[in-house]
Design a protein around this motif. Structure first.
Motif, PDB file in Angstrom:
ATOM      1  N   LEU A   1       0.828  -1.207   0.000  1.00 48.77           N
ATOM      2  CA  LEU A   1       0.000   0.000   0.000  1.00 48.77           C
ATOM      3  C   LEU A   1       0.860   1.255   0.000  1.00 48.77           C
ATOM      4  CD1 LEU A   1      -2.802  -0.937   2.580  1.00 48.77           C
ATOM      5  CD2 LEU A   1      -3.065  -0.642   0.119  1.00 48.77           C
ATOM      6  N   LEU A   2       1.982   1.202   0.713  1.00 49.06           N
ATOM      7  CA  LEU A   2       2.880   2.348   0.777  1.00 49.06           C
ATOM      8  C   LEU A   2       3.836   2.400  -0.410  1.00 49.06           C
ATOM      9  CD1 LEU A   2       3.744   2.177   4.587  1.00 49.06           C
ATOM     10  CD2 LEU A   2       2.268   3.852   3.460  1.00 49.06           C
ATOM     11  N   ALA A   3       4.290   1.251  -0.845  1.00 50.98           N
ATOM     12  CA  ALA A   3       5.308   1.215  -1.892  1.00 50.98           C
ATOM     13  C   ALA A   3       4.757   1.531  -3.277  1.00 50.98           C
ATOM     14  CB  ALA A   3       5.986  -0.158  -1.911  1.00 50.98           C
ATOM     15  N   MET A   4       3.582   1.001  -3.597  1.00 47.78           N
ATOM     16  CA  MET A   4       3.144   1.072  -4.981  1.00 47.78           C
ATOM     17  C   MET A   4       2.833   2.462  -5.503  1.00 47.78           C
ATOM     18  SD  MET A   4       3.755  -1.622  -6.423  1.00 47.78           S
ATOM     19  CE  MET A   4       3.079  -1.078  -7.997  1.00 47.78           C
ATOM     20  N   PRO A   5       2.275   3.380  -4.685  1.00 46.75           N
ATOM     21  CA  PRO A   5       2.113   4.739  -5.221  1.00 46.75           C
ATOM     22  C   PRO A   5       3.449   5.360  -5.626  1.00 46.75           C
ATOM     23  CG  PRO A   5       0.737   4.450  -3.279  1.00 46.75           C
ATOM     24  CD  PRO A   5       1.597   3.232  -3.371  1.00 46.75           C
ATOM     25  N   VAL A   6       4.506   5.066  -4.876  1.00 46.42           N
ATOM     26  CA  VAL A   6       5.836   5.588  -5.213  1.00 46.42           C
ATOM     27  C   VAL A   6       6.363   4.904  -6.469  1.00 46.42           C
ATOM     28  CG1 VAL A   6       8.151   6.072  -4.353  1.00 46.42           C
ATOM     29  CG2 VAL A   6       6.248   5.947  -2.747  1.00 46.42           C
ATOM     30  N   VAL A   7       6.121   3.602  -6.577  1.00 49.28           N
ATOM     31  CA  VAL A   7       6.531   2.852  -7.758  1.00 49.28           C
ATOM     32  C   VAL A   7       5.839   3.398  -9.002  1.00 49.28           C
ATOM     33  CG1 VAL A   7       6.352   0.615  -8.921  1.00 49.28           C
ATOM     34  CG2 VAL A   7       7.134   0.727  -6.542  1.00 49.28           C
ATOM     35  N   VAL A   8       4.527   3.621  -8.901  1.00 50.36           N
ATOM     36  CA  VAL A   8       3.769   4.149 -10.035  1.00 50.36           C
ATOM     37  C   VAL A   8       4.330   5.503 -10.465  1.00 50.36           C
ATOM     38  CG1 VAL A   8       1.517   5.047 -10.742  1.00 50.36           C
ATOM     39  CG2 VAL A   8       1.647   2.891  -9.502  1.00 50.36           C
TER      40      VAL A   8
ATOM     41  N   PHE B   1      13.116   7.178  -5.782  1.00 47.22           N
ATOM     42  CA  PHE B   1      14.011   6.072  -5.439  1.00 47.22           C
ATOM     43  C   PHE B   1      14.523   6.206  -4.005  1.00 47.22           C
ATOM     44  CE2 PHE B   1      14.793   5.907 -10.194  1.00 47.22           C
ATOM     45  CZ  PHE B   1      14.035   4.758 -10.376  1.00 47.22           C
ATOM     46  N   ARG B   2      14.744   7.425  -3.542  1.00 48.12           N
ATOM     47  CA  ARG B   2      15.171   7.628  -2.158  1.00 48.12           C
ATOM     48  C   ARG B   2      14.069   7.223  -1.185  1.00 48.12           C
ATOM     49  NH1 ARG B   2      17.906  13.629  -2.919  1.00 48.12           N
ATOM     50  NH2 ARG B   2      19.978  12.928  -3.608  1.00 48.12           N
ATOM     51  N   LYS B   3      12.847   7.530  -1.526  1.00 47.11           N
ATOM     52  CA  LYS B   3      11.722   7.135  -0.664  1.00 47.11           C
ATOM     53  C   LYS B   3      11.615   5.619  -0.567  1.00 47.11           C
ATOM     54  CE  LYS B   3       8.766  11.206  -1.227  1.00 47.11           C
ATOM     55  NZ  LYS B   3       7.462  11.713  -1.713  1.00 47.11           N
ATOM     56  N   LEU B   4      11.829   4.946  -1.680  1.00 42.79           N
ATOM     57  CA  LEU B   4      11.778   3.486  -1.666  1.00 42.79           C
ATOM     58  C   LEU B   4      12.899   2.905  -0.812  1.00 42.79           C
ATOM     59  CD1 LEU B   4      10.814   2.762  -5.383  1.00 42.79           C
ATOM     60  CD2 LEU B   4       9.406   2.342  -3.364  1.00 42.79           C
ATOM     61  N   ARG B   5      14.070   3.515  -0.850  1.00 41.31           N
ATOM     62  CA  ARG B   5      15.164   3.052   0.019  1.00 41.31           C
ATOM     63  C   ARG B   5      14.779   3.203   1.488  1.00 41.31           C
ATOM     64  NH1 ARG B   5      20.738   5.690  -0.874  1.00 41.31           N
ATOM     65  NH2 ARG B   5      21.363   4.011   0.537  1.00 41.31           N
ATOM     66  N   ALA B   6      14.154   4.314   1.833  1.00 42.38           N
ATOM     67  CA  ALA B   6      13.724   4.530   3.220  1.00 42.38           C
ATOM     68  C   ALA B   6      12.679   3.499   3.629  1.00 42.38           C
ATOM     69  CB  ALA B   6      13.165   5.947   3.386  1.00 42.38           C
ATOM     70  N   LEU B   7      11.763   3.194   2.720  1.00 45.19           N
ATOM     71  CA  LEU B   7      10.715   2.233   3.035  1.00 45.19           C
ATOM     72  C   LEU B   7      11.294   0.832   3.222  1.00 45.19           C
ATOM     73  CD1 LEU B   7       7.625   2.037   3.386  1.00 45.19           C
ATOM     74  CD2 LEU B   7       7.497   1.379   0.971  1.00 45.19           C
ATOM     75  N   TYR B   8      12.223   0.458   2.366  1.00 43.20           N
ATOM     76  CA  TYR B   8      12.862  -0.860   2.517  1.00 43.20           C
ATOM     77  C   TYR B   8      13.651  -0.924   3.817  1.00 43.20           C
ATOM     78  CZ  TYR B   8      11.721  -3.410  -1.732  1.00 43.20           C
ATOM     79  OH  TYR B   8      11.059  -4.126  -2.691  1.00 43.20           O
ATOM     80  N   TRP B   9      14.285   0.177   4.183  1.00 43.00           N
ATOM     81  CA  TRP B   9      14.984   0.192   5.478  1.00 43.00           C
ATOM     82  C   TRP B   9      13.996  -0.041   6.617  1.00 43.00           C
ATOM     83  CZ3 TRP B   9      14.237   3.179   9.793  1.00 43.00           C
ATOM     84  CH2 TRP B   9      15.191   3.032  10.818  1.00 43.00           C
TER      85      TRP B   9
ATOM     86  N   LEU C   1      10.950  -2.789 -10.429  1.00 43.20           N
ATOM     87  CA  LEU C   1      10.219  -2.300  -9.267  1.00 43.20           C
ATOM     88  C   LEU C   1       9.046  -3.212  -8.912  1.00 43.20           C
ATOM     89  CD1 LEU C   1      10.177   1.560  -9.930  1.00 43.20           C
ATOM     90  CD2 LEU C   1      11.595   0.280  -8.314  1.00 43.20           C
ATOM     91  N   ASN C   2       8.301  -3.655  -9.915  1.00 41.07           N
ATOM     92  CA  ASN C   2       7.190  -4.565  -9.635  1.00 41.07           C
ATOM     93  C   ASN C   2       7.689  -5.895  -9.084  1.00 41.07           C
ATOM     94  OD1 ASN C   2       4.311  -3.620 -10.502  1.00 41.07           O
ATOM     95  ND2 ASN C   2       5.709  -2.750 -12.023  1.00 41.07           N
ATOM     96  N   ASP C   3       8.791  -6.382  -9.623  1.00 37.41           N
ATOM     97  CA  ASP C   3       9.344  -7.641  -9.139  1.00 37.41           C
ATOM     98  C   ASP C   3       9.863  -7.485  -7.708  1.00 37.41           C
ATOM     99  OD1 ASP C   3      10.300 -10.441  -9.698  1.00 37.41           O
ATOM    100  OD2 ASP C   3      12.222  -9.497  -9.244  1.00 37.41           O
ATOM    101  N   ALA C   4      10.501  -6.350  -7.424  1.00 36.61           N
ATOM    102  CA  ALA C   4      11.025  -6.105  -6.077  1.00 36.61           C
ATOM    103  C   ALA C   4       9.902  -6.062  -5.056  1.00 36.61           C
ATOM    104  CB  ALA C   4      11.813  -4.793  -6.053  1.00 36.61           C
ATOM    105  N   VAL C   5       8.810  -5.368  -5.382  1.00 30.49           N
ATOM    106  CA  VAL C   5       7.672  -5.286  -4.466  1.00 30.49           C
ATOM    107  C   VAL C   5       7.010  -6.649  -4.308  1.00 30.49           C
ATOM    108  CG1 VAL C   5       5.386  -4.267  -4.086  1.00 30.49           C
ATOM    109  CG2 VAL C   5       7.261  -2.845  -4.924  1.00 30.49           C
ATOM    110  N   LEU C   6       6.903  -7.387  -5.413  1.00 31.06           N
ATOM    111  CA  LEU C   6       6.291  -8.719  -5.346  1.00 31.06           C
ATOM    112  C   LEU C   6       7.108  -9.651  -4.457  1.00 31.06           C
ATOM    113  CD1 LEU C   6       4.124 -10.688  -6.311  1.00 31.06           C
ATOM    114  CD2 LEU C   6       5.538 -11.147  -8.325  1.00 31.06           C
ATOM    115  N   ARG C   7       8.426  -9.609  -4.600  1.00 32.80           N
ATOM    116  CA  ARG C   7       9.300 -10.429  -3.759  1.00 32.80           C
ATOM    117  C   ARG C   7       9.140 -10.051  -2.289  1.00 32.80           C
ATOM    118  NH1 ARG C   7      14.690 -12.321  -6.198  1.00 32.80           N
ATOM    119  NH2 ARG C   7      14.373 -12.349  -8.442  1.00 32.80           N
TER     120      ARG C   7
END
Length: 303
Positions: free
Chosen positions: A39-46, A71-79, A158-164
């Motif tokens: 829910l948080l990642a996909m709006p950033v991915v889109v 991309f920086r936001k996604l790094r923060a979210l993965y952290w 990005l889709n594969d990373a979120v799916l994993r």
């Protein structure tokens, strides 16, 4: 790390499609750790995919910057989710986010340097020759970014990373509530920012590096507060506003410092060395002015 060899970029058939407003509305304190990730990642991915597609034909400076921010936001979210995703998976994804951000940021860096040198040109007309050369470097950076950022490959990755990540989280924390976890990760980010701010406030050496560390820690905290605000108690609008203000001050200093480094490390064959040196001296003076302002803000933050 060669991400193309260590983690191939397939084109998965399963794609997440999440509306931004629905995602925010669906995020509650009772939501699970697993369900909140996508829910948080996909709006950033889109947003990242849309900007990557736009940049294949357009050269808007702000678009390059916003792609880097995504991309920086996604790094923060993965952290934030790394305790459940695992160190290896987090590192693999984060390294690729960092690489893509750097490629997108090349054009933005030359834009900033060019704008600063245009200001310097007002007091010394001879700097115009360097401004022209910098604009040429900017055009080369655009071509490089467009060649390196293939929107199809970015979307697949990005889709594969979120799916994993989603698959991993569903297997281990599908029934664990997000609220306590989000608070814990935000508190850790706050402690990191406080520690780095105090170190920068006390330090008499390595001031640029310390300020840069504060800037990175502040960004991470702000992104996490923006992500998790719906599920953690207490209004954080004031904190986000303060962090944004501090980031602006630190960003102005960083723009000058980064531009000085960029000019110093680049060869300009058609620009006399004395013009380059005069430009570097101007940037150095501006940097010294800005570092005092930035240091004051960091001292306020550390206190």
């Amino acid at each position: 790390m060669d991400m193309d060899s260590d983690w191939p970029l397939p084109r998965p058939r399963t794609f997440f499609r999440i509306d931004r407003q629905r995602a925010t509305a669906s995020l509650t304190r009772k939501s699970s750790i697993a369900s909140t990730f996508s829910l948080l990642a996909m709006p950033v991915v889109v947003e990242a995919v849309q900007r990557a597609k736009t940049l294949s034909t357009e050269v808007d400076p702000d678009a390059f910057h916003q792609l880097r921010v995504a991309f920086r936001k996604l790094r923060a979210l993965y952290w934030a989710y790394s305790p459940w995703l695992g160190e290896e998976a987090t590192a693999q994804a984060s390294d690729e986010f960092k690489r893509l951000a750097a490629v997108a940021g090349g054009t933005r860096d030359w834009d900033i340097a060019g704008d600063l040198l245009e200001t310097a040109q007002k007091s010394d007309a001879s700097i115009e020759r360097l401004v022209t050369a910098v604009r040429e470097k900017r055009a080369q950076a655009v071509a490089h970014s467009q060649a390196m950022i293939d929107s199809g490959a970015v979307e697949a990755f990005l889709n594969d990373a979120v799916l994993r990540a989603q698959t991993t989280l569903q297997s281990c924390c599908d029934d664990l509530p997000i609220s306590a976890f989000a608070k814990k990760r935000v508190r850790l980010a706050q402690r990191t920012l406080r520690k780095r701010s105090r170190r920068a406030a006390r330090s008499e050496t390595g001031r640029e590096e310390n300020l840069h560390d504060v800037r990175k820690a502040g960004k991470k905290l702000r992104y996490l507060l923006e992500f998790f605000q719906p599920v953690i108690k207490g209004g954080h609008d004031r904190t986000i506003k303060e962090l944004t203000s501090v980031q602006k001050t630190l960003g102005e200093f960083n723009d000058i410092a980064a531009s000085e480094t960029l000019i110093r490390n680049t060869t300009f064959e058609d620009v006399p060395a004395e013009i380059v040196e005069k430009s570097l001296q101007w940037l150095e003076r501006k940097k010294c002015q800005r570092i005092h302002v930035a240091s004051r803000r960091v001292k306020e933050l550390s206190g």
